[in-house]
Design a protein around this motif. Structure first.
Motif, PDB file in Angstrom:
ATOM      1  N   VAL A   1     -55.307   2.646 -97.314  1.00 17.83           N
ATOM      2  CA  VAL A   1     -54.630   2.268 -98.563  1.00 17.83           C
ATOM      3  C   VAL A   1     -53.157   1.962 -98.296  1.00 17.83           C
ATOM      4  CG1 VAL A   1     -53.832   3.167-100.799  1.00 17.83           C
ATOM      5  CG2 VAL A   1     -56.217   3.495-100.089  1.00 17.83           C
ATOM      6  N   VAL A   2     -52.487   2.823 -97.544  1.00 20.76           N
ATOM      7  CA  VAL A   2     -51.067   2.613 -97.254  1.00 20.76           C
ATOM      8  C   VAL A   2     -50.863   1.342 -96.439  1.00 20.76           C
ATOM      9  CG1 VAL A   2     -49.077   3.534 -95.967  1.00 20.76           C
ATOM     10  CG2 VAL A   2     -50.397   5.032 -97.479  1.00 20.76           C
ATOM     11  N   VAL A   3     -51.664   1.147 -95.400  1.00 23.48           N
ATOM     12  CA  VAL A   3     -51.502  -0.037 -94.545  1.00 23.48           C
ATOM     13  C   VAL A   3     -51.721  -1.323 -95.346  1.00 23.48           C
ATOM     14  CG1 VAL A   3     -52.522  -1.299 -92.592  1.00 23.48           C
ATOM     15  CG2 VAL A   3     -52.011   1.140 -92.377  1.00 23.48           C
ATOM     16  N   VAL A   4     -52.834  -1.396 -96.074  1.00 26.16           N
ATOM     17  CA  VAL A   4     -53.142  -2.617 -96.829  1.00 26.16           C
ATOM     18  C   VAL A   4     -52.112  -2.828 -97.943  1.00 26.16           C
ATOM     19  CG1 VAL A   4     -54.850  -3.744 -98.330  1.00 26.16           C
ATOM     20  CG2 VAL A   4     -55.588  -2.589 -96.232  1.00 26.16           C
ATOM     21  N   GLY A   5     -51.756  -1.758 -98.646  1.00 25.52           N
ATOM     22  CA  GLY A   5     -50.779  -1.884 -99.721  1.00 25.52           C
ATOM     23  C   GLY A   5     -49.397  -2.275 -99.225  1.00 25.52           C
ATOM     24  N   TRP A   6     -48.958  -1.651 -98.147  1.00 24.38           N
ATOM     25  CA  TRP A   6     -47.629  -1.937 -97.594  1.00 24.38           C
ATOM     26  C   TRP A   6     -47.553  -3.381 -97.102  1.00 24.38           C
ATOM     27  CZ3 TRP A   6     -44.813   2.602 -94.986  1.00 24.38           C
ATOM     28  CH2 TRP A   6     -43.494   2.261 -94.689  1.00 24.38           C
ATOM     29  N   ILE A   7     -48.568  -3.789 -96.356  1.00 26.28           N
ATOM     30  CA  ILE A   7     -48.587  -5.175 -95.865  1.00 26.28           C
ATOM     31  C   ILE A   7     -48.670  -6.133 -97.046  1.00 26.28           C
ATOM     32  CG2 ILE A   7     -49.941  -6.856 -94.554  1.00 26.28           C
ATOM     33  CD1 ILE A   7     -50.561  -4.533 -92.573  1.00 26.28           C
ATOM     34  N   GLY A   8     -49.425  -5.758 -98.080  1.00 29.74           N
ATOM     35  CA  GLY A   8     -49.506  -6.586 -99.282  1.00 29.74           C
ATOM     36  C   GLY A   8     -48.145  -6.739 -99.953  1.00 29.74           C
ATOM     37  N   LEU A   9     -47.403  -5.660-100.059  1.00 27.02           N
ATOM     38  CA  LEU A   9     -46.070  -5.738-100.662  1.00 27.02           C
ATOM     39  C   LEU A   9     -45.124  -6.599 -99.824  1.00 27.02           C
ATOM     40  CD1 LEU A   9     -45.654  -2.070-101.939  1.00 27.02           C
ATOM     41  CD2 LEU A   9     -45.958  -4.145-103.336  1.00 27.02           C
ATOM     42  N   MET A  10     -45.290  -6.555 -98.512  1.00 25.67           N
ATOM     43  CA  MET A  10     -44.457  -7.386 -97.632  1.00 25.67           C
ATOM     44  C   MET A  10     -44.703  -8.876 -97.856  1.00 25.67           C
ATOM     45  SD  MET A  10     -42.365  -5.595 -95.809  1.00 25.67           S
ATOM     46  CE  MET A  10     -41.906  -6.842 -94.622  1.00 25.67           C
ATOM     47  N   LYS A  11     -45.894  -9.229 -98.364  1.00 22.48           N
ATOM     48  CA  LYS A  11     -46.223 -10.639 -98.591  1.00 22.48           C
ATOM     49  C   LYS A  11     -45.297 -11.290 -99.616  1.00 22.48           C
ATOM     50  CE  LYS A  11     -49.901 -11.107 -95.914  1.00 22.48           C
ATOM     51  NZ  LYS A  11     -49.930  -9.862 -95.185  1.00 22.48           N
ATOM     52  N   PHE A  12     -44.550 -10.502-100.366  1.00 21.68           N
ATOM     53  CA  PHE A  12     -43.624 -11.046-101.355  1.00 21.68           C
ATOM     54  C   PHE A  12     -42.270 -11.405-100.750  1.00 21.68           C
ATOM     55  CE2 PHE A  12     -46.729  -8.618-103.748  1.00 21.68           C
ATOM     56  CZ  PHE A  12     -47.105  -9.551-104.710  1.00 21.68           C
ATOM     57  N   THR A  13     -42.107 -11.212 -99.439  1.00 19.37           N
ATOM     58  CA  THR A  13     -40.854 -11.560 -98.773  1.00 19.37           C
ATOM     59  C   THR A  13     -41.004 -12.883 -98.021  1.00 19.37           C
ATOM     60  OG1 THR A  13     -41.364 -10.457 -96.675  1.00 19.37           O
ATOM     61  CG2 THR A  13     -40.379  -9.092 -98.420  1.00 19.37           C
ATOM     62  N   GLY A  14     -39.912 -13.596 -97.893  1.00 16.87           N
ATOM     63  CA  GLY A  14     -39.913 -14.835 -97.122  1.00 16.87           C
ATOM     64  C   GLY A  14     -40.256 -14.587 -95.660  1.00 16.87           C
ATOM     65  N   TYR A  15     -39.785 -13.460 -95.152  1.00 21.13           N
ATOM     66  CA  TYR A  15     -40.049 -13.083 -93.759  1.00 21.13           C
ATOM     67  C   TYR A  15     -41.554 -13.042 -93.486  1.00 21.13           C
ATOM     68  CZ  TYR A  15     -40.580  -9.995 -89.731  1.00 21.13           C
ATOM     69  OH  TYR A  15     -40.955  -9.453 -88.529  1.00 21.13           O
ATOM     70  N   GLU A  16     -42.294 -12.353 -94.344  1.00 19.67           N
ATOM     71  CA  GLU A  16     -43.738 -12.213 -94.146  1.00 19.67           C
ATOM     72  C   GLU A  16     -44.463 -13.522 -94.415  1.00 19.67           C
ATOM     73  OE1 GLU A  16     -47.391 -10.161 -93.291  1.00 19.67           O
ATOM     74  OE2 GLU A  16     -45.302  -9.846 -92.762  1.00 19.67           O
ATOM     75  N   ALA A  17     -44.011 -14.270 -95.423  1.00 19.51           N
ATOM     76  CA  ALA A  17     -44.633 -15.560 -95.727  1.00 19.51           C
ATOM     77  C   ALA A  17     -44.565 -16.482 -94.512  1.00 19.51           C
ATOM     78  CB  ALA A  17     -43.954 -16.205 -96.935  1.00 19.51           C
ATOM     79  N   GLU A  18     -43.414 -16.507 -93.859  1.00 17.44           N
ATOM     80  CA  GLU A  18     -43.264 -17.324 -92.643  1.00 17.44           C
ATOM     81  C   GLU A  18     -44.046 -16.720 -91.474  1.00 17.44           C
ATOM     82  OE1 GLU A  18     -42.097 -20.359 -92.229  1.00 17.44           O
ATOM     83  OE2 GLU A  18     -41.630 -20.401 -94.366  1.00 17.44           O
ATOM     84  N   GLY A  19     -44.130 -15.398 -91.437  1.00 15.77           N
ATOM     85  CA  GLY A  19     -44.856 -14.732 -90.366  1.00 15.77           C
ATOM     86  C   GLY A  19     -46.345 -15.040 -90.358  1.00 15.77           C
ATOM     87  N   ILE A  20     -46.932 -15.208 -91.532  1.00 13.31           N
ATOM     88  CA  ILE A  20     -48.369 -15.497 -91.581  1.00 13.31           C
ATOM     89  C   ILE A  20     -48.676 -16.991 -91.532  1.00 13.31           C
ATOM     90  CG2 ILE A  20     -48.897 -13.360 -92.806  1.00 13.31           C
ATOM     91  CD1 ILE A  20     -49.339 -15.085 -95.357  1.00 13.31           C
ATOM     92  N   ARG A  21     -47.647 -17.820 -91.620  1.00  8.67           N
ATOM     93  CA  ARG A  21     -47.858 -19.277 -91.655  1.00  8.67           C
ATOM     94  C   ARG A  21     -48.720 -19.790 -90.496  1.00  8.67           C
ATOM     95  NH1 ARG A  21     -44.012 -24.396 -92.660  1.00  8.67           N
ATOM     96  NH2 ARG A  21     -43.075 -23.039 -94.204  1.00  8.67           N
TER      97      ARG A  21
END
Length: 152
Positions: A18-38
Motif C-alpha cells: 500500500v505504501v509503495v503503490v500509494g507513494w509512487i502514485g502521489l509522485m506521479k503528480f510531479t513533473g519529475y516523475e512524469a518525465e521519469g516515466i516518459r
C-alpha cells in the motif's frame, strides 16, 4: 515466536505494498516523475497511445489517481476483503504492464556486459523490482479473495 513473525510479515507485506503503490502514485503528480516515466510509456505498445490523447503531465496525473486508488482499495482489507481483492487484482495488472517494459524500453539490457541477461542499473534494475511487487499483489489478491468467500 514464528507465528508472530509471520503475522508481522503478513501485515508488512500488505501495507508495505500500500505504501509503495500509494507513494509512487502521489509522485506521479510531479513533473519529475512524469518525465521519469516518459521513456517507459512512450516505448510501450500498451501505453504509448496515451500521449496522443493527453500530455505527459496529464497522463502521469491520471496514472497517479489510478495508483493511489489501488493503494486505498488494498488498504481496505480490514473493512472489505472483496474491495481489497479488487485493488490487488488491479495491482497485478499494473505490475504485469510495468514488467512488459523490460522488453520494450531501450537500455534495459547492459551492453557493456553483453546485453541480456545483464540488467542495466536504470532502467533494468528499476523495473525488475516489479516482479516481487507482482508476487505480493497476487498473494494479497488470493488472501483477500479467500476471506471474502468465507464471509459470504
Amino acid at each position: 515466536m514464528s507465528s508472530q513473525a509471520e503475522a508481522v510479515g503478513r501485515e508488512l507485506t500488505r501495507y508495505g505494498l500500500v505504501v509503495v503503490v500509494g507513494w509512487i502514485g502521489l509522485m506521479k503528480f510531479t513533473g519529475y516523475e512524469a518525465e521519469g516515466i516518459r521513456p517507459f510509456v512512450a516505448n510501450s505498445p500498451l501505453t504509448s497511445w496515451a500521449y496522443g490523447l493527453m500530455s505527459v503531465r496529464g497522463f502521469s496525473a491520471v496514472l497517479g489517481v489510478v495508483e493511489v486508488t489501488i493503494a486505498l482499495l488494498i488498504a481496505a482489507r480490514p473493512f472489505s476483503p472483496r474491495v481489497s481483492a479488487l485493488g490487488s487484482a488491479l495491482a497485478v495488472g499494473m505490475f504485469l504492464t510495468t514488467l512488459s517494459f523490460l522488453v520494450t524500453t531501450p537500455g534495459v539490457w547492459e551492453p557493456s556486459l553483453g546485453g541480456f541477461p545483464a540488467l542495466s542499473a536504470v532502467p533494468g534494475q528499476f523495473l525488475i523490482k516489479d516482479l516481487a511487487l507482482l508476487g505480493i499483489s497476487l498473494w494479497t489478491l488470493g488472501e483477500a479473495w479467500r476471506v471474502s468467500d468465507q464471509i459470504r
